[in-house]
Design an enzyme around this catalytic site. Structure first.
Site, PDB file in Angstrom:
ATOM      1  N   ASN A 163       0.840  -1.506  -0.090  1.00 57.55           N
ATOM      2  CA  ASN A 163      -0.004   0.091   0.084  1.00 57.55           C
ATOM      3  C   ASN A 163       0.780   1.094  -0.029  1.00 57.55           C
ATOM      4  O   ASN A 163       2.108   1.306   0.223  1.00 57.55           O
ATOM      5  CB  ASN A 163      -0.899  -0.023   1.181  1.00 57.55           C
ATOM      6  CG  ASN A 163      -0.308  -0.028   2.379  1.00 57.55           C
ATOM      7  OD1 ASN A 163       0.383   0.916   2.643  1.00 57.55           O
ATOM      8  ND2 ASN A 163      -0.344  -1.150   3.262  1.00 57.55           N
ATOM      9  N   ASP A 186      -4.938  -5.682   5.334  1.00 58.93           N
ATOM     10  CA  ASP A 186      -6.134  -6.620   5.878  1.00 58.93           C
ATOM     11  C   ASP A 186      -6.044  -8.412   5.720  1.00 58.93           C
ATOM     12  O   ASP A 186      -6.395  -9.149   6.551  1.00 58.93           O
ATOM     13  CB  ASP A 186      -7.454  -5.967   5.600  1.00 58.93           C
ATOM     14  CG  ASP A 186      -7.486  -4.858   6.454  1.00 58.93           C
ATOM     15  OD1 ASP A 186      -7.134  -4.409   7.507  1.00 58.93           O
ATOM     16  OD2 ASP A 186      -8.034  -3.771   5.677  1.00 58.93           O
ATOM     17  N   PRO A 228      -3.640 -11.270  10.920  1.00 61.34           N
ATOM     18  CA  PRO A 228      -3.949 -10.993  12.519  1.00 61.34           C
ATOM     19  C   PRO A 228      -4.265  -9.288  12.689  1.00 61.34           C
ATOM     20  O   PRO A 228      -3.532  -8.526  12.059  1.00 61.34           O
ATOM     21  CB  PRO A 228      -2.801 -11.279  13.365  1.00 61.34           C
ATOM     22  CG  PRO A 228      -1.904 -11.342  12.241  1.00 61.34           C
ATOM     23  CD  PRO A 228      -2.527 -11.801  11.094  1.00 61.34           C
ATOM     24  N   ASP A 229      -5.393  -8.885  13.372  1.00 61.22           N
ATOM     25  CA  ASP A 229      -5.403  -7.709  13.615  1.00 61.22           C
ATOM     26  C   ASP A 229      -4.633  -7.428  14.975  1.00 61.22           C
ATOM     27  O   ASP A 229      -5.084  -7.601  16.190  1.00 61.22           O
ATOM     28  CB  ASP A 229      -6.775  -7.149  13.971  1.00 61.22           C
ATOM     29  CG  ASP A 229      -7.161  -5.654  14.002  1.00 61.22           C
ATOM     30  OD1 ASP A 229      -6.411  -4.942  14.747  1.00 61.22           O
ATOM     31  OD2 ASP A 229      -8.088  -5.309  13.529  1.00 61.22           O
ATOM     32  N   LYS A 242     -12.317  -1.899  18.254  1.00 58.58           N
ATOM     33  CA  LYS A 242     -10.973  -2.506  18.278  1.00 58.58           C
ATOM     34  C   LYS A 242     -10.487  -2.558  19.867  1.00 58.58           C
ATOM     35  O   LYS A 242      -9.382  -3.171  20.109  1.00 58.58           O
ATOM     36  CB  LYS A 242      -9.680  -1.653  17.537  1.00 58.58           C
ATOM     37  CG  LYS A 242     -10.043  -1.587  16.071  1.00 58.58           C
ATOM     38  CD  LYS A 242      -8.940  -2.377  15.295  1.00 58.58           C
ATOM     39  CE  LYS A 242      -9.268  -2.168  13.797  1.00 58.58           C
ATOM     40  NZ  LYS A 242      -8.288  -2.550  12.946  1.00 58.58           N
TER      41      LYS A 242
END
Ligand code: C5P
Length: 408
Positions: free
Chosen positions: A218, A286, A311-312, A348
Site C-alpha cells: 500500500n 487486512d 491478524p489484527d 478495536k
C-alpha cells in the site's frame, strides 16, 4: 539488572574528547565507569581528566596492573557489565578483527566475556576503505555491536560518514539496547518527561507476497510513524519501532526492527512487549495471499488470488494480558472520518484513535491533518507537518500518563 559498570576504552583520535562527555552522562545516570586509555588516546585526552570525571582510576598499560592477583587484566575485562570502545579508531578495529593483543586495551577486548560495543570515529576515506569495512563485517559476525558513525563535517576538513555519534546518542543507544539482552535498566541515563517508559510504534506498510517476486503493498511511507518514534525518543522514552518496508533512516536513539508481512509485524509486536504505550501507525494489510512458492508465469494467464485474513494487531493487543497502559490506533479514512474512527475506537478496544483523511496526498506526503478521538470525544487538530502532529501526540501522551499516575 541494567548496565551499571562500563569499561570504557578510549582510542586515539580527535573524538577522544567526547569520551569525557560520555563519562559525565554515564555518571549522571548512576553508572560506574572504568576508563582505559590507549597510548594514542593519551595524545588527545589526559588520564587525569578521565579519572576526575569517572571518579575511578584510569588504566593505560598492562603494567599498571602491578598486582596481578589483585586486579589482573582478566579480572578488569570481566568486572564490567559491558565494554564500550569510544572512539574506536581504524587501527583498533583492525586489531580487534585480527585478534591482536599487544597492549592493555586489545588484551582486555580479547579476554572479556561481556558484550562489546564499538563507536568508530575516523576520516571518511579511512571509514569507507574496504579494509575497514571488512574489519567491521568481521566484528559484527563475531557478535560485536557497532554504533554507526554520523555523516557530517570532520575535524580534518572533509565531509561524510566517520564522525563519532553524539555522546547522547551513544548513551541512549546503550540504555535502549542493553535491556534487550538483560532485562531492564537500573537507572535511566537520559532525562526527559518519558524517561523510564517503553513506547512501541508500528509504522509503514506491510508487503504480502503473491509469489517470490511480487507483493501486495500500500502507499504508506512510514513518515508519520517514524516522526512519532523520533518525538518519543526525544522525550526520553525507550522506543521500539517496528517498521514495514520503507526507505527511511532510523531516528536517533530508536531501536528498529524491520519486518515485511503483517504476521511478522504481529510477532515482532508481541516479542517487544511489555510496553507502557503502543502507537500502531502501520497500514497493515487486512488480508494475506496464499502465495505461490514459484514465480507465476504470464503464459499461465491471470492468476486467481486466494485471500485469508491477517491478524489484527491492534484488536489483539487490546485484549492481551500485556495490554499497554495507553493503546493508540490510527484510522485512515476517505469518508465520514470522525464517525468511522469513533466506531473503530470502540470496535478495536483502543484508548485513542488518530483519524486522518487520506483522500488527498497524506500517504507519502509530509503534512497531515488529524482528529484525536478519545473517550471524551473528538479534537480537531490544525493541519501541520507530520513532525508537528507527532510532537503534539507525544505531548498528549505525557499529559495522559501523568494523569493516570496521579489517579493510581
Ligand atoms: O481496521 P483498520 O486497518 O482501519 O485499523 C487501523 C488501525 O489498526 C491502525 O492503528 C493499524 O495500525 C491497526 N491495524 C492493525 N492490524 C491490522 C490492521 C490494522 O494493528 N491487521
Amino acid at each position: 539488572m541494567g548496565v551499571s559498570r562500563v569499561l570504557l576504552i578510549v582510542g586515539g583520535g580527535i573524538a577522544a574528547y567526547k569520551a569525557s562527555e560520555l563519562i559525565r552522562l554515564f555518571r549522571k545516570g548512576g553508572h560506574e565507569v572504568t576508563p582505559v586509555l590507549t597510548a594514542g588516546g593519551a595524545h588527545f585526552v589526559t588520564p587525569m581528566t578521565l579519572a576526575a570525571l569517572a571518579e575511578s582510576p584510569v588504566y593505560t598499560s598492562l603494567w599498571d596492573l602491578k598486582d596481578e592477583s589483585e586486579m589482573g587484566h582478566i579480572q578488569l575485562s570481566r568486572a564490567a557489565d559491558i565494554v564500550l570502545v569510544c572512539p574506536a579508531t581504524a587501527d583498533l578495529l583492525a586489531k580487534m578483527a585480527a585478534g591482536v593483543a599487544d597492549d592493555l586495551a586489545t588484551t582486555l577486548l580479547l579476554a572479556t566475556d561481556k558484550p562489546v560495543i564499538v563507536a568508530p570515529a575516523m576520516n571518511v576515506r579511512m571509514w569507507l576503505h574496504p579494509a575497514t569495512q571488512r574489519n567491521l563485517a568481521r566484528l559484527k559476525a563475531d557478535g560485536i555491536t557497532v554504533i554507526e558513525p554520523d555523516d557530517g563535517a570532520m575535524a580534518c576538513g572533509e565531509f561524510g560518514p566517520g564522525r563519532l555519534a553524539e555522546p547522547t546518542e551513544i548513551a541512549r543507544f546503550i540504555e535502549q539496547s542493553f535491556p534487550l539482552v538483560s532485562g531492564e535498566i537500573a537507572t535511566p541515563l537520559l532525562s526527559g518527561p518519558l524517561a523510564g517508559t517503553h513506547i512501541l510504534v508500528t509504522a509503514g506498510p506491510t508487503h504480502e507476497p503473491i509469489d517470490p517476486v511480487r507483493v501486495i503493498a500500500n502507499r504508506s511511507s512510514g513518515k508519520q510513524g517514524f516522526a512519532i518514534a523520533a518525538a518519543a525518543a526525544e522525550a526520553g522514552a525507550r522506543v521500539t519501532l517496528i517498521a514495514g518496508p520503507v526507505a527511511l533512516p532510523t531516528p536517533g536513539g530508536v531501536a528498529r526492527i524491520d519486518v515485511e508481512t503483517a504476521e511478522q509485524m504481529a510477532a515482532a509486536v508481541e516479542a517487544a512487549l511489555p510496553a507502557d504505550v503502543a502507537i500502531l501507525v502501520a497500514a497493515v494489510a487486512d488480508w494475506k495471499v496464499a502465495s505461490s512458492p514459484v514465480k507465476l508465469k504470464k503464459g499461465d494467464g491471470p492468476p486467481t488470488l486466494s485471500f485469508a485474513p491477517n491478524p489484527d494487531i491492534l484488536a489483539t493487543l487490546a485484549k492481551s494480558p500485556e495490554r499497554p497502559r495507553l493503546l493508540i490506533g490510527f484510522a485512515a479514512e476517505t469518508n465520514d472520518l470522525v464517525a468511522n474512527a469513533t466506531a473503530k475506537r470502540a470496535a478495536k478496544g483502543a484508548d485513542w484513535i488518530v483519524a486522518n483523511d487520506v483522500s488527498g496526498d497524506v500517504m507519502g506526503g509530509n503534512h497531515n491533518e488529524v482528529h484525536l478521538i478519545t473517550t471524551t470525544g473528538d479534537e480537531a487538530w490544525e493541519a501541520g507537518t507530520k513532525q508537528a502532529v507527532a510532537r503534539r501526540l507525544i505531548a498528549r501522551i505525557i499529559e495522559a500518563l501523568n494523569a493516570k499516575t496521579q489517579l493510581a
